[in-house]
Design a protein around this motif. Structure first.
Motif, PDB file in Angstrom:
ATOM      1  N   HIS A   1       0.819  -1.204   0.000  1.00 40.30           N
ATOM      2  CA  HIS A   1       0.000   0.000   0.000  1.00 40.30           C
ATOM      3  C   HIS A   1       0.859   1.262   0.000  1.00 40.30           C
ATOM      4  CE1 HIS A   1      -3.890  -2.013   0.654  1.00 40.30           C
ATOM      5  NE2 HIS A   1      -3.149  -2.926   1.262  1.00 40.30           N
ATOM      6  N   GLU A   2       0.207   2.427  -0.084  1.00 42.29           N
ATOM      7  CA  GLU A   2       0.945   3.691  -0.189  1.00 42.29           C
ATOM      8  C   GLU A   2       1.925   3.884   0.967  1.00 42.29           C
ATOM      9  OE1 GLU A   2      -1.082   7.415   0.430  1.00 42.29           O
ATOM     10  OE2 GLU A   2      -2.692   6.406   1.477  1.00 42.29           O
ATOM     11  N   HIS A   3       3.101   4.359   0.619  1.00 46.09           N
ATOM     12  CA  HIS A   3       4.202   4.612   1.556  1.00 46.09           C
ATOM     13  C   HIS A   3       4.672   3.348   2.282  1.00 46.09           C
ATOM     14  CE1 HIS A   3       4.369   9.016   1.254  1.00 46.09           C
ATOM     15  NE2 HIS A   3       3.067   8.940   1.054  1.00 46.09           N
ATOM     16  N   GLY A   4       4.276   2.174   1.831  1.00 39.53           N
ATOM     17  CA  GLY A   4       4.776   0.934   2.426  1.00 39.53           C
ATOM     18  C   GLY A   4       6.227   0.707   2.019  1.00 39.53           C
ATOM     19  N   LEU A   5       6.989   0.032   2.851  1.00 39.70           N
ATOM     20  CA  LEU A   5       8.397  -0.217   2.562  1.00 39.70           C
ATOM     21  C   LEU A   5       8.715  -1.681   2.841  1.00 39.70           C
ATOM     22  CD1 LEU A   5      11.372   2.008   3.301  1.00 39.70           C
ATOM     23  CD2 LEU A   5      11.490  -0.358   3.988  1.00 39.70           C
ATOM     24  N   LEU A   6       9.318  -2.340   1.862  1.00 34.75           N
ATOM     25  CA  LEU A   6       9.772  -3.722   2.016  1.00 34.75           C
ATOM     26  C   LEU A   6      11.284  -3.691   2.097  1.00 34.75           C
ATOM     27  CD1 LEU A   6       9.293  -6.758   2.112  1.00 34.75           C
ATOM     28  CD2 LEU A   6       9.235  -6.748  -0.397  1.00 34.75           C
ATOM     29  N   GLY A   7      11.842  -4.130   3.222  1.00 37.07           N
ATOM     30  CA  GLY A   7      13.276  -4.059   3.474  1.00 37.07           C
ATOM     31  C   GLY A   7      14.102  -4.954   2.573  1.00 37.07           C
ATOM     32  N   SER A   8      15.396  -4.695   2.539  1.00 36.81           N
ATOM     33  CA  SER A   8      16.343  -5.422   1.692  1.00 36.81           C
ATOM     34  C   SER A   8      16.231  -6.931   1.876  1.00 36.81           C
ATOM     35  CB  SER A   8      17.767  -5.001   2.024  1.00 36.81           C
ATOM     36  OG  SER A   8      17.948  -3.654   1.694  1.00 36.81           O
ATOM     37  N   MET A   9      16.189  -7.623   0.757  1.00 31.41           N
ATOM     38  CA  MET A   9      16.132  -9.085   0.690  1.00 31.41           C
ATOM     39  C   MET A   9      14.896  -9.679   1.363  1.00 31.41           C
ATOM     40  SD  MET A   9      20.183  -9.834   1.126  1.00 31.41           S
ATOM     41  CE  MET A   9      20.171 -11.441   0.370  1.00 31.41           C
TER      42      MET A   9
ATOM     43  N   ALA B   1       8.204  -3.335   6.570  1.00 39.52           N
ATOM     44  CA  ALA B   1       8.204  -4.785   6.768  1.00 39.52           C
ATOM     45  C   ALA B   1       9.552  -5.350   6.324  1.00 39.52           C
ATOM     46  CB  ALA B   1       7.081  -5.431   5.983  1.00 39.52           C
ATOM     47  N   VAL B   2      10.089  -6.297   7.094  1.00 37.01           N
ATOM     48  CA  VAL B   2      11.387  -6.892   6.777  1.00 37.01           C
ATOM     49  C   VAL B   2      11.351  -8.402   7.038  1.00 37.01           C
ATOM     50  CG1 VAL B   2      12.684  -4.794   7.305  1.00 37.01           C
ATOM     51  CG2 VAL B   2      12.294  -6.451   9.093  1.00 37.01           C
ATOM     52  N   GLY B   3      12.288  -9.117   6.426  1.00 35.71           N
ATOM     53  CA  GLY B   3      12.470 -10.528   6.723  1.00 35.71           C
ATOM     54  C   GLY B   3      11.902 -11.462   5.678  1.00 35.71           C
ATOM     55  N   ILE B   4      12.095 -12.759   5.961  1.00 37.17           N
ATOM     56  CA  ILE B   4      11.588 -13.823   5.106  1.00 37.17           C
ATOM     57  C   ILE B   4      10.783 -14.766   5.992  1.00 37.17           C
ATOM     58  CG2 ILE B   4      12.216 -15.705   3.560  1.00 37.17           C
ATOM     59  CD1 ILE B   4      14.891 -14.274   3.109  1.00 37.17           C
ATOM     60  N   PRO B   5       9.484 -14.755   5.922  1.00 38.34           N
ATOM     61  CA  PRO B   5       8.624 -13.837   5.198  1.00 38.34           C
ATOM     62  C   PRO B   5       8.593 -12.471   5.882  1.00 38.34           C
ATOM     63  CG  PRO B   5       7.270 -15.274   6.536  1.00 38.34           C
ATOM     64  CD  PRO B   5       8.704 -15.750   6.684  1.00 38.34           C
ATOM     65  N   ALA B   6       8.263 -11.438   5.123  1.00 35.23           N
ATOM     66  CA  ALA B   6       8.266 -10.069   5.651  1.00 35.23           C
ATOM     67  C   ALA B   6       7.210  -9.899   6.733  1.00 35.23           C
ATOM     68  CB  ALA B   6       8.035  -9.072   4.521  1.00 35.23           C
ATOM     69  N   LYS B   7       7.633  -9.307   7.846  1.00 30.67           N
ATOM     70  CA  LYS B   7       6.731  -9.017   8.959  1.00 30.67           C
ATOM     71  C   LYS B   7       6.845  -7.529   9.284  1.00 30.67           C
ATOM     72  CE  LYS B   7       7.124 -13.508  11.252  1.00 30.67           C
ATOM     73  NZ  LYS B   7       6.429 -14.323  10.493  1.00 30.67           N
ATOM     74  N   PRO B   8       5.727  -6.892   9.630  1.00 30.85           N
ATOM     75  CA  PRO B   8       5.783  -5.460   9.959  1.00 30.85           C
ATOM     76  C   PRO B   8       6.581  -5.219  11.239  1.00 30.85           C
ATOM     77  CG  PRO B   8       3.568  -6.325  10.281  1.00 30.85           C
ATOM     78  CD  PRO B   8       4.386  -7.434   9.707  1.00 30.85           C
ATOM     79  N   VAL B   9       7.484  -4.238  11.192  1.00 34.17           N
ATOM     80  CA  VAL B   9       8.291  -3.922  12.366  1.00 34.17           C
ATOM     81  C   VAL B   9       8.029  -2.521  12.897  1.00 34.17           C
ATOM     82  CG1 VAL B   9      10.147  -5.535  11.842  1.00 34.17           C
ATOM     83  CG2 VAL B   9      10.257  -3.217  10.947  1.00 34.17           C
ATOM     84  N   LYS B  10       7.506  -1.637  12.038  1.00 36.67           N
ATOM     85  CA  LYS B  10       7.313  -0.256  12.468  1.00 36.67           C
ATOM     86  C   LYS B  10       6.318   0.433  11.561  1.00 36.67           C
ATOM     87  CE  LYS B  10      10.021   3.830  13.574  1.00 36.67           C
ATOM     88  NZ  LYS B  10      11.363   4.421  13.598  1.00 36.67           N
ATOM     89  N   VAL B  11       5.599   1.410  12.122  1.00 38.49           N
ATOM     90  CA  VAL B  11       4.748   2.285  11.326  1.00 38.49           C
ATOM     91  C   VAL B  11       5.481   3.601  11.201  1.00 38.49           C
ATOM     92  CG1 VAL B  11       2.538   3.481  11.195  1.00 38.49           C
ATOM     93  CG2 VAL B  11       2.640   1.156  12.077  1.00 38.49           C
ATOM     94  N   LYS B  12       5.610   4.107   9.986  1.00 39.81           N
ATOM     95  CA  LYS B  12       6.345   5.341   9.741  1.00 39.81           C
ATOM     96  C   LYS B  12       5.739   6.506  10.522  1.00 39.81           C
ATOM     97  CE  LYS B  12       7.868   4.333   5.048  1.00 39.81           C
ATOM     98  NZ  LYS B  12       7.824   4.830   3.666  1.00 39.81           N
ATOM     99  N   THR B  13       6.585   7.421  10.943  1.00 41.37           N
ATOM    100  CA  THR B  13       6.117   8.578  11.723  1.00 41.37           C
ATOM    101  C   THR B  13       5.369   9.591  10.872  1.00 41.37           C
ATOM    102  OG1 THR B  13       8.249   9.657  11.411  1.00 41.37           O
ATOM    103  CG2 THR B  13       7.960   8.363  13.414  1.00 41.37           C
ATOM    104  N   ILE B  14       5.453   9.485   9.547  1.00 44.16           N
ATOM    105  CA  ILE B  14       4.726  10.415   8.694  1.00 44.16           C
ATOM    106  C   ILE B  14       3.284   9.983   8.471  1.00 44.16           C
ATOM    107  CG2 ILE B  14       6.789  11.192   7.479  1.00 44.16           C
ATOM    108  CD1 ILE B  14       5.806   9.451   5.087  1.00 44.16           C
TER     109      ILE B  14
END
Length: 76
Positions: A29-37, A50-63
């Motif tokens: 979704h908008e402004h979503g971020l998928l971390g490296s690898m 979201a990061v990892g394999i499988p990707a899991k949410p770690v933080k909500v952006k402050t914006i």
């Protein structure tokens, strides 16, 4: 053999970083971020990192926009 063709969607200003994979049928979704690898196997919500394999949410952006209280008319 079962073959499916589901639509993958990348929202506005979403970021898919270095060597990341978004699986079939997943929405970033908008402004979503998928971390490296990372490997997105489920939707990544707006303004979420979201990061990892499988990707899991770690933080909500402050914006992320703050939800308005019921009856608050300051934004109109």
């Amino acid at each position: 053999m079962i073959v499916t063709n589901r639509k993958t969607e990348i929202g506005p200003r979403a970021r898919i970083t270095y060597h990341s994979t978004v699986m079939s049928g997943v929405r970033v979704h908008e402004h979503g971020l998928l971390g490296s690898m990372g490997v997105a196997t489920k939707d990544i919500e707006p303004y979420t990192i979201a990061v990892g394999i499988p990707a899991k949410p770690v933080k909500v952006k402050t914006i992320a926009p703050k939800p308005q209280a019921a009856g608050d008319k300051t934004g109109t």
